[in-house]
Scaffold this active site. Sequence first.
Site, PDB file in Angstrom:
ATOM      1  N   ASP A   1      44.511  24.714 -27.800  1.00  0.00           N
ATOM      2  CA  ASP A   1      45.737  25.891 -28.066  1.00  0.00           C
ATOM      3  C   ASP A   1      46.248  25.812 -29.614  1.00  0.00           C
ATOM      4  O   ASP A   1      46.766  26.623 -29.971  1.00  0.00           O
ATOM      5  CB  ASP A   1      46.696  25.602 -27.098  1.00  0.00           C
ATOM      6  CG  ASP A   1      46.234  26.253 -25.704  1.00  0.00           C
ATOM      7  OD1 ASP A   1      45.333  26.945 -25.534  1.00  0.00           O
ATOM      8  OD2 ASP A   1      46.996  25.686 -24.368  1.00  0.00           O
TER       9      ASP A   1
ATOM     10  N   HIS B   1      68.480  12.843 -32.776  1.00  0.00           N
ATOM     11  CA  HIS B   1      70.017  12.531 -32.686  1.00  0.00           C
ATOM     12  C   HIS B   1      70.666  13.871 -32.388  1.00  0.00           C
ATOM     13  O   HIS B   1      70.122  14.803 -32.507  1.00  0.00           O
ATOM     14  CB  HIS B   1      70.628  11.821 -33.881  1.00  0.00           C
ATOM     15  CG  HIS B   1      70.426  12.674 -35.148  1.00  0.00           C
ATOM     16  ND1 HIS B   1      71.368  13.492 -35.535  1.00  0.00           N
ATOM     17  CD2 HIS B   1      69.519  12.470 -36.213  1.00  0.00           C
ATOM     18  CE1 HIS B   1      70.987  14.179 -36.872  1.00  0.00           C
ATOM     19  NE2 HIS B   1      69.886  13.476 -37.219  1.00  0.00           N
TER      20      HIS B   1
ATOM     21  N   SER C   1      58.847  24.478 -24.197  1.00  0.00           N
ATOM     22  CA  SER C   1      59.734  24.970 -23.423  1.00  0.00           C
ATOM     23  C   SER C   1      59.692  24.341 -21.819  1.00  0.00           C
ATOM     24  O   SER C   1      60.600  23.853 -21.157  1.00  0.00           O
ATOM     25  CB  SER C   1      59.879  26.456 -23.447  1.00  0.00           C
ATOM     26  OG  SER C   1      60.603  26.822 -22.550  1.00  0.00           O
ATOM     27  N   LEU C   2      58.483  24.353 -21.374  1.00  0.00           N
ATOM     28  CA  LEU C   2      58.172  23.893 -20.037  1.00  0.00           C
ATOM     29  C   LEU C   2      58.615  22.326 -19.986  1.00  0.00           C
ATOM     30  O   LEU C   2      59.202  21.999 -18.845  1.00  0.00           O
ATOM     31  CB  LEU C   2      56.839  23.981 -19.812  1.00  0.00           C
ATOM     32  CG  LEU C   2      56.477  23.858 -18.207  1.00  0.00           C
ATOM     33  CD1 LEU C   2      57.012  24.557 -17.320  1.00  0.00           C
ATOM     34  CD2 LEU C   2      54.801  24.042 -18.202  1.00  0.00           C
TER      35      LEU C   2
END
EC number: 2.7.1.23
Length: 292
Positions: A72, A157, A190-191
């Site tokens: 990908d 951070h 995101s997942l």
Amino acid sequence: MSKAFHSIGLIGKPHHSGTHKTLKRLHHWLTMQSYDVYVEERVAAEIGPQVKSVDLLQIGEYCDLAIVVGGDGNMLGAARVLARFDIGVIGVNRGNLGFLTDLPPDTFEEALGKVLQGEYETEHRFLLESEVHRHGEMKSSNTAVNEAVLHPGKIAHMIEFEVYIDDKFMYSQRADGMIVSTPTGSTAYSLSAGGAILTPNLEALILVPMFPHTLSCRPIVVDACSIIKLVVSPDNGDALEVSCDGHVTLPVLPGDEIIVRRSKERLRLIHPKGYNYFHVLRNKLGWGSKLF
């Protein structure tokens, strides 16, 4: 049988033995069928001196189909360039998950042969456009297929920033960063950060905070027409970054504004006939099969 495509571009990961093997087979197989074949310059020398070596922009200009061999990540890198052209893109999976690369590397001939004869499905995926503004002036921009991520850079951070949707204040945030993802990217970074999976046909964006310092902050889905603005607190002591698909980095300073919106460009993905997105999810994510 008439050909659905005539000029084909081959793209792959340089110096990768598996990719090299598949590219050579593809080039020979397509050439024997009298297709006009172009090879991206980064991998052309590995195939042989007889190939037509071009860059990605020329593949977009000359070809009506691009075949990306790799994972990908390779597809994302090619897609950010090819989305500005009227070209179909299909992938041969030489990576790990392969959400965007449909064809098997060792037995691609049957499925690809049908695609080249016109037996395929087309799917359009929109991209993101990310801009960094400083004192009212745009300093840098780029596009992303999966996501744009505001983050501290090499050392994780907490940072402080405000989030606006269509110039309406949503909230201030203390977190390690923010992911703004397309439906295509909803199965990627995101997942992993706890975001929902969005089906590719949705015209939506998902905002996923990274390790927020609160118990109440959750991912939120907004309309794809929305303009996302992240305003970095001037009190942040360090320089930050916006990462586009993990490939391109835009430098961010305290006080900068990051604008993320849907791009006008769309990637035209080509799938074999019978493509089923949920079948892909089951295979890649290990979901259970049908019970009856």
